[in-house]
Design a protein around this motif. Structure first.
Motif, short mmCIF file in Angstrom:
data_model
loop_
_atom_site.label_atom_id
_atom_site.label_comp_id
_atom_site.label_asym_id
_atom_site.label_seq_id
_atom_site.Cartn_x
_atom_site.Cartn_y
_atom_site.Cartn_z
N LEU A 61 50.48 -28.29 -33.01
CA LEU A 61 51.90 -28.20 -32.69
C LEU A 61 52.76 -28.40 -33.92
CD1 LEU A 61 51.80 -30.17 -29.35
CD2 LEU A 61 52.03 -27.72 -29.64
N PRO A 81 63.31 -30.46 -26.35
CA PRO A 81 62.00 -30.20 -25.71
C PRO A 81 60.85 -30.06 -26.72
CG PRO A 81 63.24 -28.16 -25.94
CD PRO A 81 64.05 -29.22 -26.61
N PHE A 82 60.98 -30.68 -27.86
CA PHE A 82 59.91 -30.57 -28.86
C PHE A 82 59.14 -31.87 -28.97
CE2 PHE A 82 63.71 -28.16 -29.91
CZ PHE A 82 63.22 -26.87 -29.80
N PHE A 90 73.37 -19.53 -27.75
CA PHE A 90 74.33 -19.18 -28.80
C PHE A 90 74.68 -17.71 -28.78
CE2 PHE A 90 73.23 -23.28 -30.60
CZ PHE A 90 74.51 -23.75 -30.83
N LEU A 91 73.68 -16.86 -28.48
CA LEU A 91 73.97 -15.43 -28.45
C LEU A 91 74.92 -15.11 -27.30
CD1 LEU A 91 70.53 -13.82 -29.36
CD2 LEU A 91 72.53 -14.24 -30.79
N LEU A 97 67.88 -22.15 -26.63
CA LEU A 97 68.99 -22.48 -27.52
C LEU A 97 69.56 -21.22 -28.17
CD1 LEU A 97 67.66 -25.74 -29.20
CD2 LEU A 97 69.57 -25.53 -27.63
N VAL A 98 68.65 -20.35 -28.61
CA VAL A 98 69.11 -19.10 -29.25
C VAL A 98 69.91 -18.28 -28.25
CG1 VAL A 98 68.36 -16.90 -30.20
CG2 VAL A 98 67.28 -19.03 -30.96
N GLY A 136 62.20 -23.78 -25.46
CA GLY A 136 63.36 -24.53 -25.93
C GLY A 136 64.13 -23.76 -26.99
N VAL A 137 63.40 -23.26 -27.95
CA VAL A 137 64.06 -22.49 -29.00
C VAL A 137 64.74 -21.26 -28.41
CG1 VAL A 137 63.68 -21.15 -31.07
CG2 VAL A 137 62.45 -23.28 -30.77
N TYR A 188 52.47 -27.29 -24.23
CA TYR A 188 53.42 -27.94 -25.12
C TYR A 188 54.07 -26.91 -26.04
CZ TYR A 188 51.03 -32.26 -23.73
OH TYR A 188 50.48 -33.28 -23.03
N ALA A 189 53.23 -26.05 -26.60
CA ALA A 189 53.77 -25.02 -27.49
C ALA A 189 54.74 -24.13 -26.73
CB ALA A 189 52.62 -24.19 -28.06
N VAL A 204 69.20 -22.74 -35.45
CA VAL A 204 68.47 -23.16 -34.26
C VAL A 204 67.01 -23.41 -34.60
CG1 VAL A 204 67.62 -22.42 -32.01
CG2 VAL A 204 70.01 -22.03 -32.62
N MET A 237 56.65 -32.95 -26.78
CA MET A 237 55.52 -33.11 -25.86
C MET A 237 54.27 -33.65 -26.51
SD MET A 237 56.29 -30.13 -23.14
CE MET A 237 55.46 -30.96 -21.86
N ALA A 279 56.55 -24.96 -24.17
CA ALA A 279 57.80 -25.69 -23.97
C ALA A 279 58.67 -25.60 -25.21
CB ALA A 279 57.51 -27.14 -23.62
N MET A 280 58.04 -25.76 -26.37
CA MET A 280 58.81 -25.70 -27.61
C MET A 280 59.47 -24.33 -27.77
SD MET A 280 56.16 -27.68 -30.12
CE MET A 280 56.98 -27.27 -31.64
N LEU A 281 58.67 -23.27 -27.52
CA LEU A 281 59.20 -21.92 -27.71
C LEU A 281 60.30 -21.63 -26.69
CD1 LEU A 281 55.89 -20.08 -28.52
CD2 LEU A 281 57.74 -20.69 -30.07
N SER A 295 65.07 -26.92 -34.56
CA SER A 295 63.87 -27.08 -33.73
C SER A 295 62.75 -27.70 -34.52
CB SER A 295 63.44 -25.71 -33.19
OG SER A 295 64.50 -25.11 -32.50
N LEU A 347 52.97 -25.20 -35.63
CA LEU A 347 53.93 -24.33 -34.96
C LEU A 347 55.35 -24.69 -35.36
CD1 LEU A 347 54.50 -22.16 -32.80
CD2 LEU A 347 54.53 -23.99 -31.11
#
Lengths: 642, 483
Positions: free
Chosen positions: B165, B226-227, A638-639, A634-635, A630-631, A623-624, B212, B229, A626-628, B216, B168
């Protein structure tokens, strides 16, 4: 009002018996329907005498049906002589069949349904014959088709009955397609669907052409051809005849009423009713004559070798309809109607007699398992003789008068197709007499080939069945003689009035009364010859037919299999249609539309769902992650995008 | 140093009241022990209701205090009333459950009150610092509540996952805030807006990366893809009344915070953050639709459902118009009602003394309990967005805003997702009415559940007749944020 009663009494009875049969019981349903149709029959006879002998044609407007732009149409009853003849035929035969059915259907479990269908049919047939415009005619036309479908498939637990019902419906659809096109064409050309308006304008349109299917065609010829296509379907003429023998799957009273006396004659009626149009289309009349004669010959030839008692009579019906058509084709409309009139009696009698035989034999229909029945069923035996002799055209029975006149008129027409029809007709008369005799001798004479068990149960029909038969027998004996004078004799002009239109330049009936005697007596001679031949082959030398069948095996098989029409149609139409249907269903609809459409989307959705769920592993680090991701995504987005 | 006067405190009166009251409740609880759970619960509800009264009777116009860190406006009032309503209903719904499951501890309602205080702070945050304070106050309370069923492995696991989470996401949020501070030199929303207006820092990479990260962190709170889960696992693992609570009030508070944080300071960078919102809105709607298709557990199903619904709500934000924000607020209000009603139904699903939560346990409800089945059917139709139920209007307004903003791709994706999602809502109706009956639930339903289910069902069904007050109120609230 009186006229409306004739038409709507059966309708009301059908509704009562159909929807309330459960409450009023079988007996109630039988009484309601029999009563209603009998009253209608009495009223019809009254009307017949009123209009036919001196009365003016009546026109009863019931109510406005449709109105759309220039298109106007009403429910209306047109009562002229032509209608009256049909009214009498329809209601009288229908009433007798209603009574007969009470006895015949005694062991059935759906009596009220059966009676309701019969009455419904009667109503539709009456709408058909009283129509004053094309659309109402079509309404009745389709109504009788529906009733016919329901009655052929009456024993719906028999697959063969269902198949026969569907076949009847589908084959009729081919004809009806032409009929409907014809009606639309009529409206297109005449801007009206009323008979009176159209007939009045036909003479003007005669000889003009219009564009049809990209071709310049004669208007009246094209329209009458299309309309005749409908008549061919309904009256089981050659190429569209295949449904009629199969329709014998229905109960025998149905065969008598619908598939012998009334509905199948609707095509003949239509041609006669539209005589003001057909008269201006000599080409169509020629086609009608040829088709009629060909059908008469074809059906009679097949009838020679059939073994099912009802099928023999069915082919004979088909054949006799051919007579009527070629009579109409040579402009002898009154002769066609005359034959229709007498045929209704003797053919209904034959069917009901056959029904009595079947009833007495516990459902047996194969003549090879009958024989020697005349001692057991003496009355039926006598009635069948009357019916058969009348059919064969033996003087002085009804059939003689009408059939002779039809043939004489064909000869008298003086045209090529007329002579063709005459000589074919004489040949058919011989064959008709032969198979009629064959039927009688195989069924009632010779050694009994019946099961002992069946034999012991064999019984004469009850009174409720015999009385209608006796009345029909009376008609089969005297109707021809009685009606000859006013229908086709000296009184015909006064009788028919304006109901039938014949070009004054060629009226074959007049000539028919002045033919040399060999032409007049030849059909009778042929009939006697046919009867003697059948006696010789089936009583005197019963070993001969089988031997001939072996010697001429190909011909025999050809006839026995009805000229292989069914097989041919299966090959040409039914097979490919089924293949096409199956291909479109399995391939087109199932694989392509469903596959890429609903099913495909559903499958894809489930796939996606499975993946979405699979991603849900339950581990925190997933899960963590997936979050990272995702970030990071997205970053990055934009870059990169700036 | 500025000094605080009484008038500076007045705008924060509801928050102060809840804070003080929660401490008193804690004292009462400590003295009465677990016997006092019922008392504390009802007192907590009273505290929240009084807080709601204070919110409504307090200032409606824009009022700033605590050195610009705390703001009160019509938008805040709207969101706070919804959050307070959601929290009090959650406490009501928990009463019977806690008693039956042997987990009636007085801390439970107090934790909810504290979480609610955090939400109120979030809603009123006008500075990154107060935002973070409120968020953490709420989150810490929620972590504990999620694991409140201590003897349950799954609940403990849920709480732990949520905590890890959540930490995080807090980290990412803080990192984002620090980047933004680094590039603009401010944490105050008003000053940030001013800075973005006067300079072209809005286009600097640093600010965008900071945004961003900030988004998030916020997306985690509204469980947007995707946050997201954590959501299914926590919803399923936590005790049902906790799930009912998690699905309602915190979502509303987080979404309100989301709106304010993006709109108030960063409207100048709208073009940048709009793209992020569009992406996560589409992803949320799609995942919410597809992943729920194969769920047999009602709570898990509702988790995915809430992910999808947050996606729809984000559509309104992505539009970036006052109309869009109004749509979001209407959506949130209706979502609260439907969600509370649905969980009230789930909380009555008891068979022979144990709670059940499978879709198939609803089989035959149409026969065994027609009234409940009818109410639940209305709620499912509404969640699926089928007219004339209230849920349709929620979707209608956000779609309207999205189309007006020319976000056609997102609108089409939303419509398609709602078609897919309709399947699992309608499946519940099908199971209730057409499947062979399963064992029927314990009768009678607790009175409070019956009342909540009936009211929410009736509201959902009848909203179509008189939607004007809610729409008007939401328009005023949205106007306060984005004139």
């Amino acid at each position: 009002m009186l006229y409306a009663l004739i038409v709507f009494l059966p309708a009301v009875a059908a509704l009562i018996a159909g929807f309330f049969g459960r409450w009023i019981g079988d007996r109630g349903a039988q009484m309601v329907t029999c009563g209603a149709v009998t009253i209608a029959a009495v009223l019809s006879i009254l009307t017949f005498f009123e209009i036919g002998f001196g009365g003016a044609p009546q026109h009863v407007e019931l109510l406005r049906w449709m109105q759309s732009g220039s298109f106007e149409m009403s429910w209306a009853l047109q009562i002229d002589t032509l209608t009256c003849v049909m009214l009498v035929v329809v209601t009288v035969v229908s009433a007798l069949v209603h009574w007969y059915s009470v006895g015949y259907m005694d062991h059935d479990h759906h009596k009220s349904r059966f009676m309701a269908y019969l009455s419904l049919f009667t109503f539709a047939m009456l709408m058909l014959v009283t129509a004053d415009n094309f659309v109402q005619l079509f309404f009745g036309w389709e109504g009788v088709g529906l009733a016919s479908y329901l009655l052929i498939g009456f024993w719906y637990d028999r697959p063969s009955a269902n198949a026969a019902a569907i076949k009847a419906f589908v084959v009729n659809r081919v004809g009806d397609f032409g009929f409907a096109l014809g009606i639309m064409g009529v409206f297109l050309v005449f801007n009206s669907v009323d008979f009176a308006t159209v007939f009045a304008a036909t003479a003007i349109k005669a000889g003009q052409t219009f564009s049809f299917l990209g071709m310049q065609l004669d208007i009246v010829t094209t329209l009458t051809m299309l309309l005749f296509l409908g008549a061919m379907g309904k009256s089981a003429q050659l190429f569209l005849h295949t449904w009629l023998p199969d329709a014998m799957e229905g109960p025998t009273p149905v065969s008598a009423l619908i598939h012998a006396a009334t509905m199948v004659t609707a095509g003949v009626f239509m041609v006669v009713r539209l005589s003001p149009m057909f008269e201006y289309a000599p080409t169509t009349l020629m086609v009608v004559t040829i088709v009629g004669a060909a059908t008469a010959f074809f059906a009679a030839s097949v009838g020679l070798v059939q073994n099912d008692i009802k099928r023999v009579i069915a082919y004979s019906t088909c054949s006799q309809l051919g007579y009527m058509f070629f009579a109409a084709g040579v402009s002898a409309y009154s002769a066609a109607m005359f034959h229709l009139f007498t045929h209704a009696f003797f053919k209904a009698l034959l069917f009901l007699g056959a029904g009595s035989v079947i009833h007495g034999m516990s459902g047996e229909q194969d003549m090879r398992r009958m024989g020697g029945l005349y001692t057991l069923l003496p009355l039926t035996y006598a009635l069948m003789w009357i019916g058969s002799l009348s059919l064969a055209g033996i003087i002085p029975l009804s059939g003689y008068w009408s059939k002779d006149l039809v043939l004489e008129a064909a000869f008298a027409a003086g045209s090529g197709v007329g002579y063709f029809a005459y000589w074919t007709g004489v040949t058919v008369a011989l064959m008709t007499a032969f198979y009629s005799g064959r039927l009688l001798f195989m069924t009632f004479h010779g050694p009994a080939r019946v099961d002992k068990a069946v034999m012991s149960h064999a019984h004469e029909a009850p009174k409720v069945m015999n009385v209608p038969n006796l009345i029909l027998a009376l008609g089969a004996i005297v109707a021809g003689f009685w009606a000859y004078d006013f229908m086709v004799g000296e009184g015909r002009a006064a009788f028919w009035g304006n109901a039938i239109f014949v070009m004054p330049s060629h009226d074959p009936i007049e000539h028919a009364h002045h033919l040399p005697w060999p032409i007049v007596w030849l059909p009778m001679l042929a009939a006697v010859l046919g009867l003697v031949l059948s006696w010789f082959l089936y009583v005197r030398r019963p070993d001969l037919p089988a031997r001939w069948a072996t010697v001429n095996a190909p011909l025999y098989k050809f006839l026995l299999n009805k000229w292989y029409f069914d097989e041919l149609y299966d090959l040409i139409f039914v097979g490919p249609a089924k293949w096409l249907g199956r291909t479109l269903w399995k391939g087109g609809d199932g694989k392509i539309i469903d596959g890429f459409g609903p099913d495909g989307f559903a499958a894809m959705t489930i796939q996606l769902a499975r993946r979405a769920v699979a991603a849900q592993s339950g581990y925190v680090y997933h899960y963590a992650f997936a979050m990272l991701i995702g970030v990071a995504a997205l970053v990055t987005f934009f870059l990169v995008m700036g | 140093m500025t000094t605080l006067s009484m008038s500076d405190l007045m705008p924060a009166l509801p928050e102060l009241w809840v804070a003080a009251a929660s401490l008193v409740l804690l004292l009462i609880g400590t003295f009465r022990g677990d016997r006092g759970t019922g008392l504390v619960s009802w007192l907590s509800i009273a505290v929240l209701i009084i807080a709601a009264v204070l919110v409504v009777s307090g200032p409606q116009d824009k009022t700033v205090t605590f050195g610009g860190m705390f703001i009160v406006d019509a938008f805040g009032v709207f969101a706070k009333v919804l959050a307070l309503l959601g929290s009090s209903l959650a406490i009501i719904m928990s009463l019977g459950y806690l008693r039956n499951e042997g987990m009636a501890r007085f801390e439970f309602p107090i934790l909810i009150v504290l979480a609610t205080l955090g939400m109120m702070m979030m809603i009123s945050a006008n500075d990154m610092m107060s935002l973070y304070l409120g968020l953490e106050l709420q989150s810490l309370a929620l972590y504990v509540v999620a694991a409140f069923k201590r003897d349950s492995v799954r609940a403990t696991e849920a709480g732990l996952k949520y905590f890890v989470l959540g930490a995080l996401s807090s980290g990412m949020l803080l990192y984002g805030i620090s980047l933004i501070y680094g590039f603009t030199g401010s944490t105050n929303f008003v000053q940030l807006a001013e800075t973005l207006r006067s300079t072209d820092v809005a286009h600097s990479v640093g600010l965008i990366v900071g945004l961003v990260f900030l988004v998030s962190g916020l997306a985690f709170k509204v469980s947007a893809v995707p946050f997201h889960m954590w959501t299914p696992d926590v919803y399923e693992g936590a005790a049902t009344p906790v799930t009912a609570f998690l699905a309602a009030a915190p979502k509303i508070a987080a979404m309100a915070l989301f709106l304010r944080t993006l709109v108030a300071p960063f409207m100048e960078a709208f073009a940048q953050w709009q793209q992020i919102i569009v992406v996560i809105a589409i992803a949320s709607m799609a995942l919410g639709a597809f992943a729920a298709l194969r769920q047999d557990n009602l709570k898990r199903l509702m988790a995915y459902s809430s992910i999808g619904h947050m996606g729809y709500a984000l559509m309104g934000l992505a539009a970036g118009t006052s109309q869009g924000l109004q749509g979001v607020l209407v959506y949130l209000a209706l979502y609260l009602v439907m969600n509370v009603g649905t969980f009230a139904a789930i909380l009555t699903m008891r068979v022979r003394g144990t709670m059940v939560e499978g879709v198939n346990d609803l089989a035959g409800l149409g026969k065994s309990n027609p009234m409940m089945a009818f109410a639940l059917a209305i709620l499912m139709f509404s969640l699926a967005g089928i007219p004339p139920m209230a849920g349709f209007f929620g979707k209608f307004y956000v779609f309207l805003a999205a189309v007006d903003a020319k976000l056609y791709v997102m609108a089409v994706a939303g419509v398609l997702s709602s078609v897919v999602a309709a399947y699992y809502y309608l499946r519940i109706i099908k199971v209730m009415y057409f499947d062979d009956p399963a064992e029927s639930f314990e009768q009678p339903m607790p009175g409070e559940m019956r009342a909540i289910l009936a009211v929410s069902g009736a509201f959902t069904l009848l909203f179509v007749l008189y939607p004007a007050p809610l729409l008007a109120w939401a328009r005023i609230a949205a106007g306060a944020l984005l004139p």
